[in-house]
Scaffold this active site. Structure first.
Site, PDB file in Angstrom:
ATOM      1  N   THR A 161       0.876  -1.160   0.000  1.00 18.00           N
ATOM      2  CA  THR A 161       0.000   0.000   0.000  1.00 18.00           C
ATOM      3  C   THR A 161       0.918   1.215   0.000  1.00 18.00           C
ATOM      4  O   THR A 161       1.987   1.190   0.622  1.00 18.00           O
ATOM      5  CB  THR A 161      -0.931   0.049   1.238  1.00 18.00           C
ATOM      6  OG1 THR A 161      -0.133   0.138   2.420  1.00 18.00           O
ATOM      7  CG2 THR A 161      -1.806  -1.187   1.301  1.00 18.00           C
ATOM      8  N   HIS A 162       0.532   2.251  -0.724  1.00 28.05           N
ATOM      9  CA  HIS A 162       1.385   3.442  -0.885  1.00 28.05           C
ATOM     10  C   HIS A 162       2.744   3.071  -1.481  1.00 28.05           C
ATOM     11  O   HIS A 162       3.724   3.788  -1.292  1.00 28.05           O
ATOM     12  CB  HIS A 162       1.590   4.162   0.449  1.00 28.05           C
ATOM     13  CG  HIS A 162       0.324   4.476   1.170  1.00 28.05           C
ATOM     14  ND1 HIS A 162      -0.461   5.554   0.867  1.00 28.05           N
ATOM     15  CD2 HIS A 162      -0.321   3.806   2.166  1.00 28.05           C
ATOM     16  CE1 HIS A 162      -1.530   5.571   1.664  1.00 28.05           C
ATOM     17  NE2 HIS A 162      -1.469   4.511   2.446  1.00 28.05           N
ATOM     18  N   SER A 283      17.970  -0.584 -26.323  1.00 25.58           N
ATOM     19  CA  SER A 283      18.310   0.827 -26.462  1.00 25.58           C
ATOM     20  C   SER A 283      19.303   1.010 -27.603  1.00 25.58           C
ATOM     21  O   SER A 283      20.161   0.150 -27.833  1.00 25.58           O
ATOM     22  CB  SER A 283      18.921   1.347 -25.152  1.00 25.58           C
ATOM     23  OG  SER A 283      19.556   2.579 -25.339  1.00 25.58           O
ATOM     24  N   LYS A 289      20.248  -2.455 -21.912  1.00 25.11           N
ATOM     25  CA  LYS A 289      18.842  -2.204 -21.669  1.00 25.11           C
ATOM     26  C   LYS A 289      17.936  -3.286 -22.267  1.00 25.11           C
ATOM     27  O   LYS A 289      18.160  -3.777 -23.360  1.00 25.11           O
ATOM     28  CB  LYS A 289      18.424  -0.847 -22.247  1.00 25.11           C
ATOM     29  CG  LYS A 289      19.068   0.354 -21.569  1.00 25.11           C
ATOM     30  CD  LYS A 289      18.611   0.499 -20.136  1.00 25.11           C
ATOM     31  CE  LYS A 289      17.159   0.822 -20.025  1.00 25.11           C
ATOM     32  NZ  LYS A 289      16.781   2.110 -20.648  1.00 25.11           N
ATOM     33  N   ASN A 291      13.899  -3.055 -22.426  1.00 21.14           N
ATOM     34  CA  ASN A 291      12.779  -2.181 -22.072  1.00 21.14           C
ATOM     35  C   ASN A 291      11.442  -2.895 -22.235  1.00 21.14           C
ATOM     36  O   ASN A 291      11.183  -3.512 -23.274  1.00 21.14           O
ATOM     37  CB  ASN A 291      12.791  -0.932 -22.963  1.00 21.14           C
ATOM     38  CG  ASN A 291      14.071  -0.135 -22.801  1.00 21.14           C
ATOM     39  OD1 ASN A 291      14.623  -0.040 -21.710  1.00 21.14           O
ATOM     40  ND2 ASN A 291      14.551   0.440 -23.898  1.00 21.14           N
ATOM     41  N   GLU A 296       4.541  -0.550 -21.422  1.00 20.14           N
ATOM     42  CA  GLU A 296       4.674   0.908 -21.475  1.00 20.14           C
ATOM     43  C   GLU A 296       3.736   1.504 -22.520  1.00 20.14           C
ATOM     44  O   GLU A 296       3.095   2.540 -22.283  1.00 20.14           O
ATOM     45  CB  GLU A 296       6.116   1.294 -21.778  1.00 20.14           C
ATOM     46  CG  GLU A 296       7.063   1.095 -20.615  1.00 20.14           C
ATOM     47  CD  GLU A 296       8.499   1.488 -20.924  1.00 20.14           C
ATOM     48  OE1 GLU A 296       9.317   1.470 -20.007  1.00 20.14           O
ATOM     49  OE2 GLU A 296       8.789   1.802 -22.102  1.00 20.14           O
ATOM     50  N   TYR A 323     -30.629  13.791 -37.224  1.00 20.90           N
ATOM     51  CA  TYR A 323     -29.260  13.595 -37.668  1.00 20.90           C
ATOM     52  C   TYR A 323     -28.614  14.917 -38.048  1.00 20.90           C
ATOM     53  O   TYR A 323     -29.241  15.803 -38.628  1.00 20.90           O
ATOM     54  CB  TYR A 323     -29.214  12.642 -38.868  1.00 20.90           C
ATOM     55  CG  TYR A 323     -27.801  12.380 -39.351  1.00 20.90           C
ATOM     56  CD1 TYR A 323     -27.022  11.393 -38.757  1.00 20.90           C
ATOM     57  CD2 TYR A 323     -27.236  13.134 -40.378  1.00 20.90           C
ATOM     58  CE1 TYR A 323     -25.712  11.160 -39.177  1.00 20.90           C
ATOM     59  CE2 TYR A 323     -25.937  12.911 -40.805  1.00 20.90           C
ATOM     60  CZ  TYR A 323     -25.183  11.926 -40.197  1.00 20.90           C
ATOM     61  OH  TYR A 323     -23.898  11.708 -40.604  1.00 20.90           O
ATOM     62  N   GLN A 328     -20.709  12.441 -38.492  1.00 19.75           N
ATOM     63  CA  GLN A 328     -19.645  11.820 -39.274  1.00 19.75           C
ATOM     64  C   GLN A 328     -18.377  11.676 -38.442  1.00 19.75           C
ATOM     65  O   GLN A 328     -17.555  10.782 -38.683  1.00 19.75           O
ATOM     66  CB  GLN A 328     -19.357  12.639 -40.538  1.00 19.75           C
ATOM     67  CG  GLN A 328     -18.300  12.017 -41.449  1.00 19.75           C
ATOM     68  CD  GLN A 328     -18.232  12.747 -42.775  1.00 19.75           C
ATOM     69  OE1 GLN A 328     -19.183  12.740 -43.551  1.00 19.75           O
ATOM     70  NE2 GLN A 328     -17.110  13.394 -43.037  1.00 19.75           N
ATOM     71  N   LYS A 331     -17.030   8.196 -36.094  1.00 24.96           N
ATOM     72  CA  LYS A 331     -16.440   6.929 -36.511  1.00 24.96           C
ATOM     73  C   LYS A 331     -14.962   6.803 -36.183  1.00 24.96           C
ATOM     74  O   LYS A 331     -14.521   5.771 -35.642  1.00 24.96           O
ATOM     75  CB  LYS A 331     -16.677   6.717 -38.011  1.00 24.96           C
ATOM     76  CG  LYS A 331     -18.142   6.597 -38.351  1.00 24.96           C
ATOM     77  CD  LYS A 331     -18.397   6.621 -39.828  1.00 24.96           C
ATOM     78  CE  LYS A 331     -19.874   6.872 -40.093  1.00 24.96           C
ATOM     79  NZ  LYS A 331     -20.336   8.187 -39.585  1.00 24.96           N
TER      80      LYS A 331
END
Length: 464
Positions: A161-162, A283, A289, A291, A296, A323, A328, A331
């Site tokens: 928690t936190h 990277s 790295k 990632n 993400e 209408y 239009q 969509k």
């Protein structure tokens, strides 16, 4: 009187000059609404079938129209269809091609309907199908979570928690929290589908039609559950799209939270899990790295779905009945919200079964941060001490542990008894990680036995 060929063939009769070339491009929607072609053709076949049933078309005309529409579908799917911006949208492109193929009979297809109820029908048919595909991806992801939870029902990790160590939990229990969120997402989408699956076809432009149509025929042919009860509402309503985007936003919020934890867990600072290389990138400058790009990106894509929800709410908020051309603009945000949610779920459904927990690292992390402090307080309560007093006693013990560099389970009995003479040798049964998680043996608890029971309940939900 013949029509001026310089004006649009579907509505140019009262115009004396063609639309400006820029305006034609600006107002056209065919570049994005052509993805509705299957549903437009499906609706047109049902409409033609109904018109023949009520005597507006002959059976021969109906068959000619249906054969022509099926041929056009084949052209589109073969990549041989010439989409024209000057024909504005998917509906007029298909209708114009139909007339080219079968002659004047093609012009009879639009009897008793308008593009207003036609597009409203197409979107509902399309969205209904997409919701089914999204629900299938949700189930696939939920199944992956259940499999992982069952496999790792007794693996211990810190609960937070936190973002601070709170109490030990099992990895399986943590994964099942995501299952529960996704289950509510699935329920919302299934419920949303009921309101999507109402047929506006037959509303015509706004007031219905003078032709003797039978809307129950098209409703049955198209698999709708109900017919819209008001023609004004039928052509102008887009709240079903807004409702979908609201449900999609909630689902993306859940995936974003899930993503955040995966990003943390794969970091060197946590190192709780390993993701396969196929879900990661490197990277261009730092060779070490790895990632977690998939979580993400999903975390980032949540924002665009939220934006589509706000965009559609804003689009509809000031529209008078019925209408308006504004619609239009419904969509592209709806299409993108659907694509984003479906693709995010697909990525997660592929990735989650491949997650590998680092069991010893998780356990070692759970041993830090005095995660069994609450268990010690509960132990003292069972000795008859009021909880608030127990809270203070354990607080003193934790302070001692911080100063001495010892976890509660590492202290001797004599050390623990400095804080309460009610502490006995059996205290070590509750200060261990296993003792802590096994004690939470109730529905919804983190005990391994409860995780396995929850997995079985989850499988029953998915199979039901």
């Amino acid at each position: 009187m013949t029509q001026d060929k310089t004006t649009n063939q579907s509505w140019g009769g009262r115009f004396s000059e063609p639309v400006d070339a820029f305006v034609a491009r600006f107002t056209a929607s065919v570049d994005f609404d052509k993805r509705l072609y299957k549903h437009d053709i499906q609706g047109s076949i049902a409409h033609a079938t109904m018109l023949a049933k009520v005597g507006v078309l002959t059976d021969a005309e109906r068959d000619t129209i249906i054969d022509g529409l099926n041929a056009i579908r084949a052209e589109i799917e073969a990549g041989q269809f010439d989409w024209r911006v000057d024909l504005e949208d998917v509906h007029m492109n298909i209708e114009a091609r139909l007339t080219d193929r079968i002659g004047i009979t093609g012009k009879k297809l639009h009897t008793g309907r308008s593009r207003n109820d036609q597009v409203a029908t197409d979107i509902r048919l399309w969205l209904r199908e997409e919701i089914d595909a999204i629900v299938a991806e949700l189930i696939r992801l939920q199944t992956g979570l259940l499999d992982q939870a069952e496999r790792h029902n007794a693996v211990i990790m810190p609960g937070f928690t936190h973002l601070q160590t709170a109490q030990p939990v099992t990895f399986g229990h943590h994964l099942l929290a995501w299952f529960e969120m996704l289950q509510r997402d699935r329920e919302r989408l299934v419920d949303c589908r009921k309101r999507v699956n109402r047929m506006p076809l037959g509303s015509a432009a706004l007031a219905g039609t003078t032709y003797p149509i039978d809307r129950s025929v098209t409703c049955e042919l198209l698999g709708f559950e109900a017919i819209s009860g008001n023609s004004l509402d039928g052509v102008s309503d887009r709240d079903f799209a807004i409702e979908f985007c609201a449900a999609a936003s909630l689902a993306m919020m859940h995936l974003s939270r899930f993503s955040e934890e995966l990003v943390l867990w794969t970091s060197a600072q946590f190192n709780f899990i390993a993701l396969p290389d196929r879900f990661c990138t490197g990277s261009s400058i730092m060779p070490q790295k790895k990632n977690p790009d998939v979580p993400e990106l999903v975390r980032g894509k949540s924002g665009r779905v939220y934006g589509h929800l706000m965009g559609l709410l804003t689009l509809m908020k000031s529209q008078p009945l019925a209408y308006n051309k504004d619609n239009q603009e419904d969509k592209e945000p709806l299409f993108d919200a659907v694509d984003t949610l479906r693709d995010s779920l697909r990525a997660f459904a592929d990735m989650i079964p491949a997650i590998e927990p680092r069991i010893e690292i998780m356990r070692e992390a759970a041993l830090r941060g005095f995660s069994t402090a609450t268990d010690l307080a509960d132990y003292l309560v069972r000795k008859g001490i009021p909880f608030r007093d127990c809270h203070e006693i354990v607080g003193h013990a934790v302070k001692y542990g911080v100063d001495s560099g010892k976890d509660l389970a590492e202290m001797s009995l004599d050390e623990l008894r400095r804080f309460s003479d009610q502490i006995e040798q059996d205290v070590f049964d509750v200060l261990t990680l296993e003792g802590s998680v096994n004690a939470r043996d109730h529905i919804g608890g983190t005990a391994p036995a409860q995780v396995l029971a929850a997995v079985q309940r989850g499988r029953a939900l998915l199979n039901g």
